[in-house]
Structures are given as structure tokens and as C-alpha cells.
Design an enzyme around this catalytic site. Structure first.
Site, PDB file in Angstrom:
ATOM      1  N   LYS A 146      63.626  -4.426 -77.522  1.00 20.40           N
ATOM      2  CA  LYS A 146      64.953  -4.988 -77.815  1.00 20.40           C
ATOM      3  C   LYS A 146      65.941  -4.058 -77.115  1.00 20.40           C
ATOM      4  CE  LYS A 146      68.394  -5.031 -79.893  1.00 20.40           C
ATOM      5  NZ  LYS A 146      69.659  -4.814 -79.151  1.00 20.40           N
ATOM      6  N   GLU A 148      64.827   9.332 -80.841  1.00 22.85           N
ATOM      7  CA  GLU A 148      65.703  10.199 -80.029  1.00 22.85           C
ATOM      8  C   GLU A 148      67.120   9.806 -80.412  1.00 22.85           C
ATOM      9  OE1 GLU A 148      64.140  12.305 -78.353  1.00 22.85           O
ATOM     10  OE2 GLU A 148      62.257  11.419 -77.707  1.00 22.85           O
ATOM     11  N   CYS A 156      73.207  11.467 -73.826  1.00 21.62           N
ATOM     12  CA  CYS A 156      72.896  12.111 -75.111  1.00 21.62           C
ATOM     13  C   CYS A 156      72.878  13.631 -74.965  1.00 21.62           C
ATOM     14  CB  CYS A 156      71.554  11.630 -75.618  1.00 21.62           C
ATOM     15  SG  CYS A 156      70.217  11.906 -74.442  1.00 21.62           S
ATOM     16  N   GLU A 212      79.849  13.507 -82.737  1.00 25.21           N
ATOM     17  CA  GLU A 212      79.510  13.005 -81.402  1.00 25.21           C
ATOM     18  C   GLU A 212      80.510  11.916 -81.001  1.00 25.21           C
ATOM     19  OE1 GLU A 212      76.165  10.267 -80.803  1.00 25.21           O
ATOM     20  OE2 GLU A 212      75.527  11.514 -79.141  1.00 25.21           O
TER      21      GLU A 212
HETATM   22  P1  NAD Z   1      73.077   2.346 -81.070  1.00 20.32           P
HETATM   23  O1  NAD Z   1      72.349   3.092 -82.119  1.00 20.32           O
HETATM   24  O2  NAD Z   1      74.351   1.692 -81.417  1.00 20.32           O
HETATM   25  O3  NAD Z   1      72.169   1.183 -80.476  1.00 20.32           O
HETATM   26  C1  NAD Z   1      70.908   1.445 -79.914  1.00 20.32           C
HETATM   27  C2  NAD Z   1      70.043   0.218 -80.059  1.00 20.32           C
HETATM   28  O4  NAD Z   1      69.807  -0.029 -81.438  1.00 20.32           O
HETATM   29  C3  NAD Z   1      70.657  -1.061 -79.493  1.00 20.32           C
HETATM   30  O5  NAD Z   1      69.639  -1.796 -78.858  1.00 20.32           O
HETATM   31  C4  NAD Z   1      71.149  -1.776 -80.748  1.00 20.32           C
HETATM   32  O6  NAD Z   1      71.232  -3.174 -80.622  1.00 20.32           O
HETATM   33  C5  NAD Z   1      70.080  -1.392 -81.743  1.00 20.32           C
HETATM   34  N1  NAD Z   1      70.472  -1.453 -83.154  1.00 20.32           N
HETATM   35  C6  NAD Z   1      71.682  -1.204 -83.694  1.00 20.32           C
HETATM   36  N2  NAD Z   1      71.618  -1.336 -85.044  1.00 20.32           N
HETATM   37  C7  NAD Z   1      70.350  -1.665 -85.359  1.00 20.32           C
HETATM   38  C8  NAD Z   1      69.661  -1.905 -86.571  1.00 20.32           C
HETATM   39  N3  NAD Z   1      70.273  -1.842 -87.757  1.00 20.32           N
HETATM   40  N4  NAD Z   1      68.350  -2.203 -86.518  1.00 20.32           N
HETATM   41  C9  NAD Z   1      67.709  -2.252 -85.333  1.00 20.32           C
HETATM   42  N5  NAD Z   1      68.304  -2.038 -84.150  1.00 20.32           N
HETATM   43  C10 NAD Z   1      69.606  -1.733 -84.154  1.00 20.32           C
HETATM   44  O7  NAD Z   1      73.241   3.355 -79.862  1.00 20.32           O
HETATM   45  P2  NAD Z   1      74.008   3.120 -78.490  1.00 20.32           P
HETATM   46  O8  NAD Z   1      75.470   3.061 -78.795  1.00 20.32           O
HETATM   47  O9  NAD Z   1      73.356   2.013 -77.753  1.00 20.32           O
HETATM   48  O10 NAD Z   1      73.678   4.467 -77.703  1.00 20.32           O
HETATM   49  C11 NAD Z   1      74.417   5.642 -77.835  1.00 20.32           C
HETATM   50  C12 NAD Z   1      73.749   6.581 -78.804  1.00 20.32           C
HETATM   51  O11 NAD Z   1      72.415   6.821 -78.381  1.00 20.32           O
HETATM   52  C13 NAD Z   1      74.407   7.946 -78.878  1.00 20.32           C
HETATM   53  O12 NAD Z   1      74.435   8.381 -80.217  1.00 20.32           O
HETATM   54  C14 NAD Z   1      73.472   8.834 -78.080  1.00 20.32           C
HETATM   55  O13 NAD Z   1      73.518  10.200 -78.388  1.00 20.32           O
HETATM   56  C15 NAD Z   1      72.154   8.230 -78.402  1.00 20.32           C
HETATM   57  N6  NAD Z   1      71.162   8.570 -77.372  1.00 20.32           N
HETATM   58  C16 NAD Z   1      70.211   9.501 -77.661  1.00 20.32           C
HETATM   59  C17 NAD Z   1      69.292   9.880 -76.687  1.00 20.32           C
HETATM   60  C18 NAD Z   1      68.251  10.922 -76.968  1.00 20.32           C
HETATM   61  O14 NAD Z   1      67.323  11.026 -76.168  1.00 20.32           O
HETATM   62  N7  NAD Z   1      68.346  11.680 -78.035  1.00 20.32           N
HETATM   63  C19 NAD Z   1      69.338   9.297 -75.425  1.00 20.32           C
HETATM   64  C20 NAD Z   1      70.333   8.364 -75.160  1.00 20.32           C
HETATM   65  C21 NAD Z   1      71.235   7.990 -76.154  1.00 20.32           C
HETATM   66  O1  6OD Z   2      65.167  12.083 -68.377  1.00 21.03           O
HETATM   67  C1  6OD Z   2      65.220  12.795 -69.393  1.00 21.03           C
HETATM   68  O2  6OD Z   2      64.531  13.772 -69.575  1.00 21.03           O
HETATM   69  C2  6OD Z   2      66.178  12.455 -70.440  1.00 21.03           C
HETATM   70  N1  6OD Z   2      65.995  13.070 -71.589  1.00 21.03           N
HETATM   71  C3  6OD Z   2      67.175  11.601 -70.246  1.00 21.03           C
HETATM   72  C4  6OD Z   2      68.093  11.294 -71.279  1.00 21.03           C
HETATM   73  C5  6OD Z   2      69.195  10.623 -71.026  1.00 21.03           C
HETATM   74  C6  6OD Z   2      70.096  10.374 -72.110  1.00 21.03           C
HETATM   75  O3  6OD Z   2      71.144   9.879 -72.034  1.00 21.03           O
END
Ligand code: NAD
Ligand code: 6OD
Length: 490
Positions: free
Chosen positions: A182, A258, A292, A394
Site C-alpha cells: 500500500k 522505520e 527521515c 519532527e
Molecule cells: P505516514 O505515517 O503519514 O504514512 C505512511 C503510510 O502509512 C502511507 O502509505 C499512509 O497511507 C499509511 N497510513 C496512514 N495511516 C495509516 C493507518 N492508520 N493504517 C495503515 N496505514 C496507514 O507517513 P508519511 O507522511 O507518508 O511519511 C513521513 C514520515 O515517515 C515521517 O515521520 C518520516 O520520518 C517517516 N519516515 C521514516 C523513515 C525511516 O526509515 N525511519 C524513512 C522515511 C520516512
Molecule cells: O537508503 C537508506 O539507507 C535509507 N535509510 C534511506 C532512507 C530514506 C529516508 O527518507
């Protein structure tokens, strides 16, 4: 649908399908807000169809393949992505509006590599075995075998959509699982395009499925609550992780998360100054701060504080806004107007809490054709206490707060005083200090004199509220396989 806008379809059981309900949602460009097309809005029936297809495929030709055959197929997927490299880049550019060099150098190649690396890894997984004594002296042999976990639900975000999705799909398939993805509703394109590659190289129907749609009370949540899903791997916000963990508790499904971050960049006076400025600039502002691993808290040793702030300010003021392919453009918009409103609300909070705005703080003046896009200025603040919202929470935007520090002990305490623990970047020429700091900061990954470098074979994940589990290299086996023990009396 009566208009002739393109439809981004689900990909279920090897077929490109509209939503069972016929419903769609709009996909708009972050660059100028024009309506790019419609996307299938997944509901329960679509999730059901995808999970059932994935379950059938587990026991079909996919499940019967030898490891060598699976490995060859994953290599073919990687090659198929590379063959259509420009289309993947264009699809991600259109969805995110980010500069071409970021997508074509960092994100899409890593997406292809995610299939090769895990394919090669799976050929070399050792099995543990123990020979034990038994009272009759005959002995017994115990050995462990790894089996696929089953149907994996993959829920991915919008900030580096192809890289982050394939980082889950690659190891899941390498380990013999099937997946239902998804993708984020903001960035649906590359997941569906990958379906074309899967079909072209002969991946059996049902191994890789995509259901588009939203999160809460929609496709995302239905997937996490589906009893045909054996494990859920999720990248996104910590708050969403909490909701998914509750859903996964029904049926005792395993999760790999993550999550968010509020990462510290720590700059010592003995650093290579220009490298540190460039490194912090990239870590705070690449992808318009939507990474992230991005740095939103910068701590600079006092003797170089003023000089560092001035240099970072100059770097921010030199960014060139523009469309992905525009000559010289190196800075894109935020993903959506909704996210723009969130980031701007933090810009306002910073001022309300007494920040000195060193640069930015608002929306840039854009030419008429880009005026409706989700643009914000790169922004630097100083002068806030650690309790300020923009220093604690964040934001996921192009902004950072910079604070001076006077000792290693104090900066470690400042860096660790946060509920997140994803990454840190440390800038120093003192090797012993670098090792001391790396051991003291409470994060999943520490960079020294670098950022956003990681060998795909190494562990990745967050400490504290930044995640659960580690993915990357052999560590991905923990989530994507089930280890079973066999004991044979000799
Ligand atoms: P989000 O949590 O809003 O959405 C991520 C996904 O989850 C989307 O596909 C969304 O449709 C789905 N989703 C939302 N609510 C849901 C629910 N209740 N049940 C199931 N699925 C649900 O995140 P975003 O805004 O898309 O991304 C940004 C966030 O992601 C930031 O907090 C960022 O730090 C984090 N992030 C973390 C990493 C990492 O590796 N730690 C990497 C990239 C992004
Ligand atoms: O490629 C990677 O190792 C990694 N952690 C990418 C993460 C991207 C997050 O926004």
C-alpha cells in the site's frame, strides 16, 4: 470515470485493475497543483483480492521455485528497472517534484539495487546446527531452517517512495514471501510501474500486489487488519506506527517499523569547516528536508558558531527553486499543500516561541507557472530553548535550529534528550572523539563526516520511538523469515 485523465491502477494477481468500487482520488502535482490524474481508491474488496492472490501465489509456482530460480528472477527485476530507468525517474519526479539528480542518483538506483543485494544475500545464508548428547548415548542433531514468513503487508511513505518500498519488497521476495504493497496516496506511480516490470520478467501473478488508497479506515488500515497478512513492514510517522501496532496486535502479527526522527547534527570546532557546512546543508535541506534521516537540530561548538551559521545561511540563500529537469534547479517543493500547511505552522510557532529567524521562514516568490505549488523557503533558527516545539518535534521540512555548545558531555546530553533516536551526524577530525560520540548517542545509525551513506548489507533502524527491528542485509532475515528448529534423534 468520464474524463480522460490517466488512471493509476491497482496491480493484483498480475493484472492492472481499477478499484472494485470504481472510486478514485485525485493526484495533483506538488510543483504547480495541476491535476495529474486519478488513482484507484482501494477498499476492503481490493485488499481482500490482493491478499488472497498473494496467499495463492505463496503455494503456487513461486513457492516451488528453487532459491537459484528466485535469485535469477530478482536479478531480472533489477535489470528490468534499470532498462526502464528513465520512466521510473520521470514517474517519481512527477509524483514528488524533487530535483532530477536526487532521484536519478540516489533514489531509483538504490531501488534497483534492493533486488540484487537481497537476491545475492539469500544464496549465502548459513544454517545453524548443534549436535547434542542424549542419555542413551545415541545423540541428536538439531538444525534450523528458514521459511518465508508468508504474506507481507508493505506500507510505505512518500518521501523517497521507490527506494523505501523496494527496500521492503526486495528482501520479502528474496526470502520467498509474497507481498501486498500500500504505497503512499501521495506517490502511487512507481509501485504500479514496478508491476509492469514484474510481469515482463515473468514473476508469477500474485507475488507482488499493489493496492492504492489512503490510510485510516481505508486500504492501509484494512491491510493491517487483514487476517491473511502474516507480517507488516511499515515506514512512516511514529503516530501511524502506533495505530498499525494496535491493528497488528489482533492476530499477533509481527511488525517491522522505520519511524520518525528528530536527528541531531553535531559540529566540532576541529571539523573540516567547508565539508561540515555542506554535509549539514545536505542533511537538513536535501529533498526539501523530507528525509527521515534529515538533521533538524544542529549543535555547533561555540568557537565556530557564528561563522557556521553565516555559511549555512549563505548556502540556503543560494538554492535554485525549479522543476525537476530545469537547468540548475536543485530545490523542489514539499509533497503537498497539506504538508506545506504543517511546515508553515511550525515556522509560525518558531517565531511565536521567540526564535531568531536567520533565513527563510515563509513561502518564496515563485514565477507564475509555479505559484500554486507547495513551496517553502529553507529556514534556519537560532536562540530557542530545547523545550521549543520546533526543537523537539519532527517537522519533516527544510528547516533546522542551530545552538552553540561548549563540551562533549553537554552535547551528548542535548542530542539524546529526545523521544526519537534515528540518526546522528558528527563532524570532527578527532578520531577518538568520533568513536566516543558514536557510542554515546542513542540512535540507530551515526555518520562521521558524512551523511546518507549506507552499505545495503548493514543494519538500519531506529532506537527509542524511531522504530522496531533492523532491516538491511542479513538483518532483514529476522523479519522476513521464520526460523524453525528440527531435532533428529541419531
Ligand atoms: P505516514 O505515517 O503519514 O504514512 C505512511 C503510510 O502509512 C502511507 O502509505 C499512509 O497511507 C499509511 N497510513 C496512514 N495511516 C495509516 C493507518 N492508520 N493504517 C495503515 N496505514 C496507514 O507517513 P508519511 O507522511 O507518508 O511519511 C513521513 C514520515 O515517515 C515521517 O515521520 C518520516 O520520518 C517517516 N519516515 C521514516 C523513515 C525511516 O526509515 N525511519 C524513512 C522515511 C520516512
Ligand atoms: O537508503 C537508506 O539507507 C535509507 N535509510 C534511506 C532512507 C530514506 C529516508 O527518507
Amino acid at each position: 470515470m468520464s474524463d480522460c485523465l490517466p488512471l493509476t491502477s491497482h496491480f493484483i494477481d498480475g493484472q492492472f485493475l481499477p478499484a472494485h468500487s470504481g472510486r478514485t482520488f485525485d493526484k495533483r502535482s506538488p510543483l504547480d497543483n495541476h491535476l495529474m490524474g486519478r488513482v484507484a481508491e482501494g477498499g476492503r474488496e481490493d485488499v481482500d483480492a490482493a491478499v488472497n492472490a498473494a496467499r495463492r501465489a505463496l503455494h503456487g509456482p513461486w513457492g516451488r521455485m528453487t532459491v537459484d530460480q528466485r535469485v535469477a528472477m530478482l536479478h531480472a527485476v533489477a535489470d528490468g528497472i534499470t532498462k526502464r530507468f528513465d520512466e521510473f525517474v520521470a514517474a517519481e519526479e512527477a509524483d514528488t517534484g524533487q530535483p532530477r539528480h536526487v532521484i536519478s542518483h540516489a533514489f531509483v538506483p538504490r531501488g534497483a539495487a534492493n533486488f540484487k543485494i537481497f537476491a545475492d544475500l539469500i544464496k549465502n545464508v548459513p544454517a545453524e546446527s548443534f549436535q547434542m548428547d542424549t542419555p542413551d548415548g545415541a545423540g541428536a542433531l538439531n538444525y534450523a531452517i528458514r521459511k518465508p514468513k508468508g504474506v507481507i503487508g508493505v506500507i510505505s511513505p512518500w518521501n523517497a517512495p521507490f527506494l523505501l518500498m523496494t527496500w521492503k519488497v526486495g528482501p520479502a521476495m528474496a526470502c520467498g514471501n509474497t507481498v501486498v504493497v500500500k504505497p503512499s496516496e501521495e506517490t502511487p506511480a512507481t509501485a504500479t510501474l514496478l508491476g509492469e516490470v514484474m510481469n515482463a520478467v515473468g514473476v508469477p501473478p500474485g507475488v507482488y500486489n499493489v493496492v492504492h488508497g489512503h490510510g485510516p479506515d481505508a486500504a492501509g488500515e484494512f491491510l493491517t487488519r487483514h487476517d491473511g497478512v502474516d507480517g507488516i513492514t511499515f515506514t512512516g510517522e511514529t503516530r501511524t506506527g502506533t495505530a498499525i501496532m494496535k491493528a497488528a496486535a489482533e492476530g499477533i502479527r509481527d511488525v517491522s517499523f522505520e519511524l520518525g526522527g528528530k536527528n541531531a547534527g553535531i559540529v566540532f570546532a576541529d571539523c573540516r569547516f567547508d565539508d561540515a557546512v555542506e554535509g549539514i546543508f545536505r542533511s537538513a535541506f536535501m529533498n526539501t528536508g523530507q528525509v527521515c534521516l534529515g538533521t533538524e537540530r544542529v549543535y555547533v561548538e561555540r568557537p565556530i558558531f557564528d561563522r557556521f551559521v553565516a555559511a549555512l545561511k549563505a548556502r540556503c540563500e543560494a538554492v535554485r527553486y525549479g522543476r525537476p529537469g530545469d537547468a540548475g534547479a536543485n530545490y523542489g517543493p514539499l509533497i503537498s499543500h497539506e504538508h506545506q500547511a504543517k511546515v508553515l505552522s511550525y515556522y509560525a510557532k518558531a517565531v511565536a516561541e521567540g526564535a531568531t529567524v536567520v533565513t527563510g521562514g515563509g513561502v518564496p516568490a515563485m514565477p507564475r507557472d509555479l505559484a500554486e505549488g507547495a513551496w517553502v523557503q529553507p529556514t534556519i533558527w537560532t536562540g530557542l530553548p530545547e523545550t521549543a516545539a520546533v526543537v523537539r518535534e519532527e517537522i519533516f521540512g527544510p528547516c533546522c535550529h542551530i545552538r552553540p555548545f561548549d563540551s562533549e558531555e553537554v552535547v551528548v546530553a542535548l542530542a539524546n534528550a529526545n523521544r526519537y533516536g534515528l540518526s546522528t551526524t558528527i563532524w570532527t577530525e578527532n578520531l577518538r572523539r568520533a568513536h566516543r560520540m558514536a557510542a554515546a548517542v542513542e540512535v540507530g545509525i551515526t555518520w562521521v563526516n558524512s551523511w546518507f551513506l549506507r552499505d545495503l548489507r548493514t543494519p538500519f533502524g531506529g532506537s527509542k520511538q524511531s522504530g522496531i527491528g533492523r532491516e538491511g542485509g542479513a538483518h532483514s532475515l529476522e523479519f522476513y523469515t521464520e526460523l524453525r528448529n528440527v531435532c533428529i534423534k541419531l
